[in-house]
Write a protein that holds these residues in place. Structure first.
Motif, short mmCIF file in Angstrom:
data_model
loop_
_atom_site.label_atom_id
_atom_site.label_comp_id
_atom_site.label_asym_id
_atom_site.label_seq_id
_atom_site.Cartn_x
_atom_site.Cartn_y
_atom_site.Cartn_z
N VAL A 1 -10.95 7.06 -0.08
CA VAL A 1 -10.87 8.23 0.79
C VAL A 1 -10.32 7.83 2.15
CG1 VAL A 1 -12.06 10.22 1.75
CG2 VAL A 1 -12.88 9.18 -0.38
N HIS A 2 -9.32 8.57 2.59
CA HIS A 2 -8.72 8.33 3.91
C HIS A 2 -8.92 9.58 4.76
CE1 HIS A 2 -6.01 7.34 7.10
NE2 HIS A 2 -5.10 8.22 6.75
N LEU A 3 -9.40 9.38 5.99
CA LEU A 3 -9.47 10.48 6.94
C LEU A 3 -8.23 10.40 7.80
CD1 LEU A 3 -11.01 12.90 8.04
CD2 LEU A 3 -12.30 11.33 9.51
N HIS A 4 -7.25 11.23 7.43
CA HIS A 4 -5.90 11.15 7.99
C HIS A 4 -5.89 11.70 9.43
CE1 HIS A 4 -1.35 12.01 7.42
NE2 HIS A 4 -1.67 12.22 8.68
N GLY A 5 -5.55 10.81 10.38
CA GLY A 5 -5.50 11.21 11.79
C GLY A 5 -6.71 10.73 12.57
N ILE B 1 -7.58 17.26 11.57
CA ILE B 1 -7.21 16.17 10.68
C ILE B 1 -7.65 16.53 9.27
CG2 ILE B 1 -7.21 14.52 12.57
CD1 ILE B 1 -9.88 13.48 11.79
N TRP B 2 -7.46 15.65 8.32
CA TRP B 2 -7.84 16.00 6.96
C TRP B 2 -8.17 14.77 6.16
CZ3 TRP B 2 -4.02 16.14 2.58
CH2 TRP B 2 -2.76 15.64 2.94
N TYR B 3 -9.01 14.96 5.15
CA TYR B 3 -9.38 13.83 4.30
C TYR B 3 -8.74 14.04 2.95
CZ TYR B 3 -13.13 17.07 2.79
OH TYR B 3 -13.84 18.15 2.33
N HIS B 4 -8.30 12.95 2.36
CA HIS B 4 -7.68 13.06 1.04
C HIS B 4 -7.76 11.72 0.34
CE1 HIS B 4 -3.90 10.98 2.20
NE2 HIS B 4 -3.96 11.66 3.33
N ASP B 5 -7.49 11.76 -0.95
CA ASP B 5 -7.54 10.54 -1.72
C ASP B 5 -6.39 9.62 -1.33
OD1 ASP B 5 -9.01 9.19 -3.93
OD2 ASP B 5 -6.93 8.97 -4.55
N HIS B 6 -6.59 8.31 -1.53
CA HIS B 6 -5.55 7.34 -1.16
C HIS B 6 -5.49 6.18 -2.16
CE1 HIS B 6 -2.64 5.78 1.66
NE2 HIS B 6 -3.01 6.61 2.62
N ALA B 7 -5.96 6.38 -3.38
CA ALA B 7 -6.03 5.28 -4.35
C ALA B 7 -4.63 4.88 -4.83
CB ALA B 7 -6.90 5.67 -5.53
N VAL C 1 7.13 9.93 7.48
CA VAL C 1 6.46 8.64 7.64
C VAL C 1 5.15 8.82 8.40
CG1 VAL C 1 6.66 6.32 8.62
CG2 VAL C 1 8.64 7.40 7.54
N HIS C 2 4.09 8.29 7.81
CA HIS C 2 2.76 8.34 8.42
C HIS C 2 2.30 6.94 8.78
CE1 HIS C 2 -1.38 9.03 9.27
NE2 HIS C 2 -1.87 8.70 8.10
N VAL C 3 1.88 6.77 10.02
CA VAL C 3 1.31 5.50 10.46
C VAL C 3 -0.18 5.72 10.68
CG1 VAL C 3 1.46 3.63 12.17
CG2 VAL C 3 3.51 4.97 11.61
N HIS C 4 -0.99 4.95 9.99
CA HIS C 4 -2.44 5.07 10.17
C HIS C 4 -2.85 4.61 11.56
CE1 HIS C 4 -3.95 5.44 5.76
NE2 HIS C 4 -2.70 5.86 5.83
N LEU C 5 -4.03 4.97 11.96
CA LEU C 5 -4.72 4.56 13.20
C LEU C 5 -4.14 5.14 14.49
CD1 LEU C 5 -7.00 2.77 14.50
CD2 LEU C 5 -5.27 0.98 14.74
N PHE D 1 1.02 1.91 6.55
CA PHE D 1 1.94 2.98 6.94
C PHE D 1 2.85 3.21 5.75
CE2 PHE D 1 5.97 0.80 8.25
CZ PHE D 1 5.54 -0.52 8.35
N HIS D 2 3.29 4.46 5.59
CA HIS D 2 3.93 4.81 4.32
C HIS D 2 4.63 6.15 4.40
CE1 HIS D 2 0.68 7.76 3.42
NE2 HIS D 2 -0.09 6.92 4.06
N CYS D 3 5.38 6.41 3.34
CA CYS D 3 5.97 7.73 3.17
C CYS D 3 4.87 8.67 2.67
CB CYS D 3 7.11 7.66 2.17
SG CYS D 3 7.84 9.27 1.87
N HIS D 4 4.76 9.85 3.28
CA HIS D 4 3.73 10.81 2.84
C HIS D 4 4.25 11.76 1.76
CE1 HIS D 4 -0.18 12.68 3.05
NE2 HIS D 4 -0.53 11.88 4.02
N ASN D 5 5.44 11.47 1.23
CA ASN D 5 5.86 12.11 -0.01
C ASN D 5 5.06 11.33 -1.06
OD1 ASN D 5 7.27 12.78 -2.39
ND2 ASN D 5 9.17 13.08 -1.24
CU1 C2O Z 1 -2.45 11.32 4.74
CU2 C2O Z 1 -2.03 7.25 4.38
O1 C2O Z 1 -2.26 9.29 4.45
#
Ligand code: C2O
Ligand code: CU
Length: 462
Positions: A82-86, A120-126, A385-389, A439-443
């Motif tokens: 589980v990732h809490l995005h943002g 923000i939002w939470y979603h799966d990240h496996a 592109v999404h960069v965590h943290l 960090f990754h593509c959010h597609n």
């Molecule tokens: Cu919304 Cu790494 O994710």
């Protein structure tokens, strides 16, 4: 447009309070489990996987500064993370894609909620199954609010509505058509849903609303606009994005939102009493044959009376005077090419998440500012592109037909859209914690096929 939109409520799931280091903390339990629900009208039920039996999962409204612990039980058949995005989450609870919660297990995630108010939002990240899990329903909204923003008089409570947009495909029996893991370069659905309901409508009063948009689709970005019965596009004010309130509102008549992004707008229905206003999408996907009704999102049915006039005044011309723009910098620290490696292999600079010995591509010292240059170097579809943290400033966009959009530069972001050929520069302060982040593509189709790498914010020596 059919069906009735149930605005997402705050079905809080607080079970018991807990104590951590002697301090009380808000504690919630969530169970990831399969369930059946009829979504498509006049067809059978769909097999979904949700948090606590609903999809999207429960909506959290957490006051800034209240720490939370969420215990996620995995009672479904696939692995989860589980990732809490943002969120400013410490690395061990950030949902690292191979930190798996296997079926039958649970994990406790700790969130400080100490950053500025934001949607923000939470979603799966496996690893490899993020797209399948998210598509099946493993996503939900988490709003950090700050009472010190109340003086702004922005619409609240019943006039503050989160709207999560997705696109799906149904089989003729009403079950979801789940995108297969292999082979497809993008997933585009023909049914547009808001808060899990196909093309819903919502009754609104002729006054101002705060609408919080989330694009939770796998591969589809949208260009949203409000169409009036005479065909005109209504103007609205954009007040916030990924990291919360802008310094000032941005007036526009359309807004591009890509996967993972959030935008909040104030829409004024006061001159539209008795009208139906359609939220539409002007962005077509040209890598596929576009479906017929993907230009429609939902409808707002505007009534004739206002039951509450509070928080219905003009949007202040200053919203957040202290948006934390990073110190500027002109030398590029890192260049990252988001590209197709080989057949069905999506990479960043030729590296995929499977490449476990090479996937740390940056080591910004904790507390420093870095300028990153992100480039869409190929492959069908877009790369948001999404960069965590971190929160980043979108500094420039070149190589295509558009520059930085006014609502992209009015606040800080954690996702930025790269269309084919585009190059974007982002400036971010790498903190507040050290540790390993993705960090990754959010597609999510690209992400699951490897277009995900990591950075390590290295601790300062004492
Ligand atoms: Cu919304 Cu790494 O994710
Ligand atoms: Cu991509």
């Amino acid at each position: 447009v059919k069906g009735n939109l149930h605005p997402m409520d705050s079905r809080k799931v607080k079970d018991k309070s807990a104590t951590v280091n002697g301090q009380p903390i808000d504690y919630y339990e969530l169970t990831m489990q399969p369930f059946q629900k009829q979504i498509y009208p006049n067809l059978g039920p769909a097999n979904l996987v949700g948090y606590n039996g609903i999809a999207p999962g429960p909506t959290f409204w957490v006051q800034k500064g209240t720490e939370t612990v969420l215990r996620y039980h995995n009672n479904q058949t696939r692995n989860c993370a589980v990732h809490l995005h943002g969120s400013w989450t410490h690395s061990p609870w950030d949902g690292w894609a191979s930190d798996l919660v296997e079926p039958g297990q649970y994990k406790d995630y700790y969130y400080p909620n100490s950053q500025g108010a934001r949607s923000i939002w939470y979603h799966d990240h496996a690893d490899h199954v993020t797209g399948t899990n998210a598509y099946s329903g493993l996503g939900g909204i988490y709003i950090i609010y700050d009472p010190s923003e109340d003086y702004l008089g922005l619409p609240k409570d019943n006039y503050d509505i989160p709207l999560a947009i997705t696109d799906k495909i149904y089989q003729s029996n009403g079950d979801l058509n789940v995108p297969t893991e292999n082979g497809i370069p993008n997933f585009f659905g023909d049914v547009i849903q808001v808060n899990e309901q196909p093309w819903p409508y919502m009754n609104v009063e002729p006054r101002k609303y705060r609408l919080r948009f989330f694009d939770m689709s796998l591969s589809r970005p949208y260009d949203l606009y409000f169409e009036q019965p005479n065909g005109d596009w209504a103007q609205f004010q954009v007040i916030a994005s990924d990291s919360g309130l802008f310094s000032y509102p941005v007036t526009t008549s359309d807004i591009v939102i890509a996967m993972g992004e959030r935008y909040e707008v104030v829409m004024d229905f006061s001159s539209m009493a008795g009208q139906n206003i359609t939220l539409k999408n002007s962005m077509n996907q040209d890598t596929v044959q576009e479906y017929e009704n993907t230009d429609k999102i939902m409808m707002f049915v505007v009534g004739n009376t206002v039951s509450d006039q509070t928080n219905n005044g003009d949007v202040p011309s200053t919203l957040n005077p202290s948006v934390a723009y990073p110190a500027s910098k002109t030398t590029v620290d890192h260049e990252f090419n988001f590209q197709m490696g080989g057949e069905g292999e999506w990479t960043v600079n030729g590296i995929s998440f499977n490449d476990i010995n090479n996937r740390v591509l940056a080591r910004p010292p904790q507390g420093t500012v870095e300028l990153w240059q992100l480039h869409h170097a190929g492959g069908p579809g877009v790369h948001p592109v999404h960069v965590h943290l971190v929160d980043f400033q979108v500094v420039s966009r070149t190589g295509g037909s558009r520059g930085v959009l006014p609502y992209e530069s009015a606040g800080l972001k954690d996702v930025v859209l790269l269309e084919p050929g585009e190059t974007v520069q982002t400036l971010a302060w790498y903190g507040p914690w050290n540790g390993l982040y993705m960090f990754h593509c959010h597609n999510l189709v690209h992400e699951d096929e490897g277009m995900m790498v990591s950075f390590n914010t290295t601790a300062l020596a004492n």
